[in-house]
Design a protein around this motif. Structure first.
Motif, PDB file in Angstrom:
ATOM      1  N   GLU A 218       0.909  -1.217   0.282  1.00  0.00           N
ATOM      2  CA  GLU A 218       0.064  -0.219  -0.160  1.00  0.00           C
ATOM      3  C   GLU A 218       1.014   1.569   0.187  1.00  0.00           C
ATOM      4  OE1 GLU A 218      -2.506   0.193   3.441  1.00  0.00           O
ATOM      5  OE2 GLU A 218      -0.756  -1.215   4.513  1.00  0.00           O
ATOM      6  N   TRP A 219       2.214   1.587   0.506  1.00  0.00           N
ATOM      7  CA  TRP A 219       2.769   2.615   0.764  1.00  0.00           C
ATOM      8  C   TRP A 219       3.650   2.758  -0.778  1.00  0.00           C
ATOM      9  CZ3 TRP A 219       0.446   5.366   3.887  1.00  0.00           C
ATOM     10  CH2 TRP A 219      -0.561   4.709   4.615  1.00  0.00           C
ATOM     11  N   LEU A 220       3.762   0.864  -1.250  1.00  0.00           N
ATOM     12  CA  LEU A 220       4.867   1.446  -1.980  1.00  0.00           C
ATOM     13  C   LEU A 220       4.312   1.774  -3.827  1.00  0.00           C
ATOM     14  CD1 LEU A 220       6.919  -1.289  -1.417  1.00  0.00           C
ATOM     15  CD2 LEU A 220       7.296   1.399  -0.981  1.00  0.00           C
ATOM     16  N   VAL A 221       3.706   3.188  -3.556  1.00  0.00           N
ATOM     17  CA  VAL A 221       3.095   3.699  -5.028  1.00  0.00           C
ATOM     18  C   VAL A 221       4.043   4.892  -5.547  1.00  0.00           C
ATOM     19  CG1 VAL A 221       0.964   2.597  -4.602  1.00  0.00           C
ATOM     20  CG2 VAL A 221       1.680   5.045  -3.896  1.00  0.00           C
ATOM     21  N   TYR A 222       4.176   5.359  -6.799  1.00  0.00           N
ATOM     22  CA  TYR A 222       5.065   6.204  -8.191  1.00  0.00           C
ATOM     23  C   TYR A 222       4.550   6.835  -8.650  1.00  0.00           C
ATOM     24  CZ  TYR A 222       7.388   1.943  -5.753  1.00  0.00           C
ATOM     25  OH  TYR A 222       8.025   0.520  -5.338  1.00  0.00           O
ATOM     26  N   ASP A 223       5.406   7.922  -8.959  1.00  0.00           N
ATOM     27  CA  ASP A 223       4.606   8.903 -10.059  1.00  0.00           C
ATOM     28  C   ASP A 223       3.328  10.306  -9.422  1.00  0.00           C
ATOM     29  OD1 ASP A 223       7.137   8.498 -11.723  1.00  0.00           O
ATOM     30  OD2 ASP A 223       5.413   6.427 -12.388  1.00  0.00           O
ATOM     31  N   GLY A 224       3.393   9.614  -8.165  1.00  0.00           N
ATOM     32  CA  GLY A 224       1.910  10.141  -7.306  1.00  0.00           C
ATOM     33  C   GLY A 224       0.853   9.433  -7.661  1.00  0.00           C
ATOM     34  N   LYS A 225       0.916   8.734  -7.856  1.00  0.00           N
ATOM     35  CA  LYS A 225      -0.114   7.837  -8.326  1.00  0.00           C
ATOM     36  C   LYS A 225      -1.269   7.345  -6.728  1.00  0.00           C
ATOM     37  CE  LYS A 225      -2.662   4.701 -10.630  1.00  0.00           C
ATOM     38  NZ  LYS A 225      -2.737   4.830 -12.039  1.00  0.00           N
ATOM     39  N   GLU A 226      -2.019   6.997  -6.366  1.00  0.00           N
ATOM     40  CA  GLU A 226      -3.166   7.347  -4.895  1.00  0.00           C
ATOM     41  C   GLU A 226      -3.541   5.420  -5.187  1.00  0.00           C
ATOM     42  OE1 GLU A 226      -7.122   8.766  -2.769  1.00  0.00           O
ATOM     43  OE2 GLU A 226      -6.559   9.084  -5.377  1.00  0.00           O
ATOM     44  N   HIS A 227      -3.208   5.541  -3.918  1.00  0.00           N
ATOM     45  CA  HIS A 227      -3.107   3.657  -3.457  1.00  0.00           C
ATOM     46  C   HIS A 227      -4.799   3.975  -2.614  1.00  0.00           C
ATOM     47  CE1 HIS A 227      -3.681  -0.484  -1.843  1.00  0.00           C
ATOM     48  NE2 HIS A 227      -3.813   0.158  -0.601  1.00  0.00           N
ATOM     49  N   ILE A 228      -5.645   3.403  -3.292  1.00  0.00           N
ATOM     50  CA  ILE A 228      -7.175   3.069  -3.494  1.00  0.00           C
ATOM     51  C   ILE A 228      -7.573   2.020  -2.488  1.00  0.00           C
ATOM     52  CG2 ILE A 228      -9.750   3.727  -4.001  1.00  0.00           C
ATOM     53  CD1 ILE A 228      -8.874   5.113  -5.952  1.00  0.00           C
ATOM     54  N   ARG A 229      -8.471   2.520  -1.029  1.00  0.00           N
ATOM     55  CA  ARG A 229      -8.557   1.560  -0.176  1.00  0.00           C
ATOM     56  C   ARG A 229     -10.203   0.603  -0.498  1.00  0.00           C
ATOM     57  NH1 ARG A 229      -4.798   3.974   2.298  1.00  0.00           N
ATOM     58  NH2 ARG A 229      -2.956   3.142   3.331  1.00  0.00           N
ATOM     59  N   ILE A 230     -10.399  -0.217  -1.159  1.00  0.00           N
ATOM     60  CA  ILE A 230     -12.043  -0.562  -1.920  1.00  0.00           C
ATOM     61  C   ILE A 230     -12.595  -0.560  -0.122  1.00  0.00           C
ATOM     62  CG2 ILE A 230     -11.508  -3.419  -1.859  1.00  0.00           C
ATOM     63  CD1 ILE A 230     -12.849  -3.423  -4.372  1.00  0.00           C
ATOM     64  N   ALA A 231     -11.973  -0.955   0.432  1.00  0.00           N
ATOM     65  CA  ALA A 231     -12.448  -0.709   1.844  1.00  0.00           C
ATOM     66  C   ALA A 231     -13.592   0.049   2.808  1.00  0.00           C
ATOM     67  CB  ALA A 231     -12.422  -1.594   3.360  1.00  0.00           C
ATOM     68  N   SER A 232     -13.084   1.478   1.892  1.00  0.00           N
ATOM     69  CA  SER A 232     -13.803   2.346   2.234  1.00  0.00           C
ATOM     70  C   SER A 232     -13.828   3.256   0.728  1.00  0.00           C
ATOM     71  CB  SER A 232     -12.791   4.178   2.111  1.00  0.00           C
ATOM     72  OG  SER A 232     -12.064   3.919   0.447  1.00  0.00           O
ATOM     73  N   LEU A 233     -14.790   2.634  -0.615  1.00  0.00           N
ATOM     74  CA  LEU A 233     -16.106   2.838  -1.369  1.00  0.00           C
ATOM     75  C   LEU A 233     -17.640   2.026  -0.396  1.00  0.00           C
ATOM     76  CD1 LEU A 233     -13.372   3.464  -3.178  1.00  0.00           C
ATOM     77  CD2 LEU A 233     -14.461   1.666  -4.673  1.00  0.00           C
TER      78      LEU A 233
END
Ligand code: PMP
Ligand code: GLN
Length: 425
Positions: A218-233
């Protein structure tokens, strides 16, 4: 007549890619970009937290702790992830600490999958999902990420691997119990977009399906990309189990601390599996992870945050490995997340001496040859596909770039030398 020795549930799940390739990489002198672990140390504050935990006056850190998670750890996990999920989390009922994300996954499948249930798995997938579904008596149903053609001269990105919406929808039936989502994905490094997650959400809600969301990167995302947590949808909290790993989060894969987050109606069944198998995880490691999370909580989003620094460092390492592979003649697929990179080695096909006729996919043979002859280790992509699809992408291999600069330089040198031998330039 002798009695059968092996329990039937072990039928067909005895082979393991990690056992095989970790052994190979240890047998030959290799630059090891195979198994996914950092060869750099964890940050000082994490190591110090462990030392402090075991040297603390509180000698109880050497004894059993609460079965479902050390109080200090479940408390900070509930605070930290409650904020990120937009959900009030009860440390006692919405968090379960496990022996790495592996045991979290095992608890999920054992607790919630029954004989006759179908579990949708997105290919390519982290290999253990399939045997774990089978050991629970379930049936894996595979749906593939399909690579889209890229413009001439442009490198492919993990973003170009997408689900075909109609194909995905066709996999949901009344037998479907669960879909497994892994974002950022191992091995491609694909980070699922909000739209892709909404597609999955709609299908889960429509067919009353659970989601096991493996978010260890979850913390390893690059180029300003956002990690989305599906449980928050909307509609997903109540049907999702989110899985995390301190091994990936703090570069401490050997500590084997993981967790699950979710509603009590699901987690209570995971607790039953947990209490009847490992019971609880090592206390000192949990105490240290709790302290490390507390520090990250205080530094959240600030430049001092390890999560911010690790992603920045890894992005540079990713870019370095991309350049080394290109210079060496392989075609990398740029990952948006994780610490893996997949590359096309088709140009090297003529390199290999005639391989003996074998049942093994070509990528696997190629890596064995590469380990023995070039001293470079990687992991075959066929390991991340189900048996009928193993040969579909066997021109791809996976490299781990969570490595010291000296290790990446050694890999670059091997690729350069190889290129020289191959082309004379
Ligand atoms: N899920 C994925 C996608 C992984 O790559 C791994 C490997 N770390 C795991 C789960 C297991 O994690 P852990 O080492 O915490 O058991
Ligand atoms: N998750 C790591 C990888 O994909 C390690 C897997 C393992 O050791 N079983 O390389």
């Amino acid at each position: 007549m002798s009695k059968p020795i092996q329990a039937q549930r072990l039928e067909g799940v005895d082979k393991n890619i990690w056992v095989e390739f970790v052994k190979l990489a240890a047998t030959y002198p290799t630059v090891n970009l195979g198994q996914g672990f950092p060869d750099f140390p964890p940050p000082d504050f994490v190591k110090e937290a462990f030392v402090k935990a075991v040297s603390a006056e509180n000698t109880m850190v050497h004894q059993y702790t609460r079965a479902f998670g050390h109080p200090a750890l479940v408390t900070i996990l509930a605070r930290f992830f409650g904020k990120l999920l937009g959900q009030e989390l009860d440390p006692l009922t919405n968090v379960l600490v496990t022996v790495g994300a592996y045991q979290a996954l095992f608890c999920c499948f054992q607790a919630l999958v029954d004989e006759g249930n179908e579990v949708i798995i997105i290919e390519p997938y982290f290999d253990c999902y399939e045997p774990m579904v089978k050991m629970a008596g379930g049936t894996p149903v595979f749906v593939q990420l399909r690579p889209k053609a890229t413009e001439a001269g442009k490198l492919m990105s993990s973003r170009d691997w997408q689900l075909e919406p109609a194909e995905l929808a066709s996999k949901f039936t009344e037998r479907t119990k669960v879909i497994v989502l892994n974002s950022p994905n191992n091995p491609l490094g694909k980070v699922f977009s909000r739209e892709e997650m909404e597609l999955i959400t709609d299908l889960c809600v429509k067919h009353d399906v659970l989601c096991f969301s493996d978010e260890v990167y979850e913390w390893l995302v690059y180029d300003g990309k956002e990690h989305i947590r599906i449980a928050s949808l909307p509609g997903m909290w109540d049907r999702t189990i989110t899985i995390g790993s301190a091994g990936k989060t703090f570069s401490t894969t050997g500590w084997k601390v993981g967790w699950t987050l979710g509603p009590d109606r699901l987690l209570k069944h995971l607790r039953t599996v947990h209490q009847n198998s490992v019971y609880h995880c090592p206390t000192a490691a949990q105490e240290a992870v709790a302290q490390a999370f507390q520090r990250e909580f205080d530094n959240y989003g600030k430049p001092d945050s390890y999560f911010v620094q690790l992603a920045e460092q890894l992005q540079q390492k990713r870019d370095w490995l991309v350049q080394s592979l290109l210079a060496g003649g392989m075609k990398p697929i740029i990952p948006e997340g994780s610490y893996f990179l997949t590359a096309d080695f088709s140009e090297f096909k003529s390199e290999l001496p005639d391989l003996p006729d074998s049942d093994e996919p070509y990528d696997s043979e190629f890596i064995k040859w590469m380990i023995k002859n070039k001293g470079l280790a990687a992991i075959p992509i066929s390991a991340f596909y189900s048996t009928p699809h193993k040969r579909n992408f066997d021109h791809l291999i996976r490299f781990c770039f969570a490595k010291e600069d000296t290790t990446l330089k050694a890999a670059e040198d091997i690729l350069q030398q190889w290129r020289l031998e191959k082309t004379g330039q």
